[in-house]
Scaffold this active site. Structure first.
Site, mmCIF file in Angstrom:
data_model
loop_
_atom_site.group_PDB
_atom_site.id
_atom_site.type_symbol
_atom_site.label_atom_id
_atom_site.label_comp_id
_atom_site.label_asym_id
_atom_site.label_seq_id
_atom_site.Cartn_x
_atom_site.Cartn_y
_atom_site.Cartn_z
ATOM 1 N N LYS A 117 7.893 6.801 14.631
ATOM 2 C CA LYS A 117 7.635 5.692 15.570
ATOM 3 C C LYS A 117 6.450 5.980 16.485
ATOM 4 C CE LYS A 117 11.749 5.843 17.497
ATOM 5 N NZ LYS A 117 12.337 6.918 16.689
ATOM 6 N N ASN A 140 9.362 3.144 24.414
ATOM 7 C CA ASN A 140 10.073 4.418 24.321
ATOM 8 C C ASN A 140 9.101 5.592 24.313
ATOM 9 O OD1 ASN A 140 12.669 5.808 23.888
ATOM 10 N ND2 ASN A 140 11.781 6.396 21.923
ATOM 11 N N HIS A 188 21.598 9.825 16.534
ATOM 12 C CA HIS A 188 22.300 9.268 17.694
ATOM 13 C C HIS A 188 23.690 8.725 17.335
ATOM 14 C CE1 HIS A 188 18.600 9.755 19.880
ATOM 15 N NE2 HIS A 188 17.963 8.941 19.076
#
Length: 458
Positions: A117, A140, A188
């Site tokens: 990302k 982010n 996660h």
């Protein structure tokens, strides 16, 4: 959302939560703020915002139910009782990206996925900059999205945002002009509960897209392509793929690697964008990142020459397959940003080996057993951190192992086991917070330890 004069709770006071607080105050809201932690700078916060009523410690039952709106920092559990009760009382509960999407007036490019990302986000921003566009990059990555909005002066011509699964879990109406899902690997799971919920959160990136918008998907990732039938009608789906990916009928605008070049498909076979050899980034995964960036840049009209210029100039992000140096014939690579299994598998595949791996940290509930196959035939592995014992069980009998208690010990152990021609790779497959401030701190300590080896070699 008009919150001027309204009673608004800001929940969570990390970096993004503070950007929510600043934005709400700028919009004229009457703010209260809460965090379950007693922050070390709580007194400084009260001094900076004397008009804000701060609450620290566990949330009370019904604490937010009387608000006009609740703005929630990413990472807080969306289903915690106090937030659920607020929604049951009809209170709008929004995350930072949902609010940003309502306030931004320029097109948004949004990037998510388990890995790559930050690289793709940075690349698209560099491409837009090379074209002379006013571009703002964050989310982010780096600057919280709300801080990219202009307080005065002109708005950027393009926003390029990295989005985490935490941010996307709170999105319902967030609407990018172009978006990408790069790949999926378990991550996660301690927060989302399971892999299906994690993928569902990522898929929220396209739920509010419509006609005229473009979604970029990784044709080489079956879990990503499985989302295609759920994409809203009218959204153009384009793909990116290396030579090994089977593409039955890629859409115009898709980007592929063929015959040593990156191509954008279209009429007459498409357009040759640049030579793969001009890319400085290491590994097949970074060729995928380049193709994703090319597809996104094309979707928002960045000229091909500017995209090629930016790609050729980009040397990579810190702590992402960054070569630290060579000592006694051994190359050392810092991939501290490899915080999950997928990132580490790609990093291992991107180097010729033999490798001495430095692994470990907080696995976040992930199954790391696929490392057995990836580590077979490598030189050795050094294990550290909270889940080092679990990794020792996973890798038992596959290659020589050594458990250590610090990064300095890890680097010295790796150097002792490596032979000339080997590579030492820090790509932990785990989060860093069990031992370090963040992955940057982990990477800096690795680099410092490697420099220590060099200093002691003379």
């Amino acid at each position: 959302m008009d919150i001027s004069g309204k009673k608004v709770w800001i929940v969570g006071l990390g970096k993004s939560g503070r950007s929510l607080l600043d934005t709400a105050r700028r919009l004229g809201a009457r703010c209260q703020a809460a965090d379950t932690r007693l922050l070390v700078d709580a007194d400084a916060l009260r001094g900076r915002y004397p008009e804000v009523d701060f609450h620290f410690g566990p949330f009370r039952e019904g604490q937010f139910a009387g608000a006009d709106a609740v703005l929630v920092s990413p990472g807080l559990a969306w289903d915690m009782p106090a937030l659920r009760q607020a929604r049951e009382h009809g209170v709008p509960v929004l995350g930072d990206m949902e609010l940003f999407g309502q306030l931004a007036r320029a097109p948004i490019v949004a990037i998510t996925g388990s890995n790559g990302k930050s690289t793709v986000t940075t690349l698209v921003g560099e491409m837009a900059g090379a074209a002379g566009w006013r571009v703002a990059v964050g989310g982010n990555l780096g600057t919280p999205a709300l801080e990219l909005l202009p307080s005065n002066g002109p708005e950027p011509e393009l926003y390029v945002l990295e989005l985490s699964s935490f941010q996307l879990a709170a999105c319902t109406q967030f609407h990018p002009r172009a978006a990408a899902i790069l790949n999926f690997s378990p991550d996660h799971l301690d927060w989302h509960g399971d892999y299906a919920a994690y993928r569902a959160a990522k898929a929220r990136i396209f739920q509010a897209m419509g006609a005229g918008d473009t979604l970029v998907l990784n044709a080489g990732d079956a879990a990503v392509m499985a989302l295609a039938p759920t994409v809203p009608a009218g959204v153009q789906i384009v793909t990116f793929a290396g030579p090994a990916a089977a593409l039955a009928a890629p859409a115009a605008g898709s980007v592929i690697e063929r015959d040593g070049y990156f191509w954008r498909l279209g009429e007459g076979g498409g357009e040759r964008l640049m030579a793969v050899a001009d890319l400085h980034l290491i590994g097949a995964h970074n060729r995928e990142n380049a193709m994703a960036a090319l597809a996104l840049g094309s979707a928002v009209g960045i000229p091909a020459a500017a995209m090629a210029q930016a790609l050729a100039a980009f040397a990579g992000l810190p702590h992402r397959m960054s070569r630290v140096g060579r000592i006694a014939g051994v190359d050392y690579y810092d991939d501290s940003k490899g915080t999950n299994l997928g990132a580490t598998l790609k990093a291992i595949a991107g180097l010729p080996g033999p490798l001495v791996l430095i692994l470990g940290g907080d696995a976040k509930g992930a199954d790391l057993s696929p490392l057995r196959a990836a580590c077979a035939g490598q030189r050795a592995a050094v294990l550290l951190g909270k889940d080092a014992p679990m990794l020792a069980d996973v890798l038992a009998g596959v290659l020589p192992l050594q458990q250590v208690g610090s990064m300095e010990e890890a680097v010295r152990a790796a150097a002792a086991m490596a032979r000339p021609g080997d590579q030492v790779l820090l790509s932990p497959a785990c989060a860093s917070l069990d031992m370090f401030t963040d992955y940057q701190d982990r990477g800096r300590q690795f680099q410092q330890a490697v420099r220590g080896l060099a200093g002691g070699a003379g």
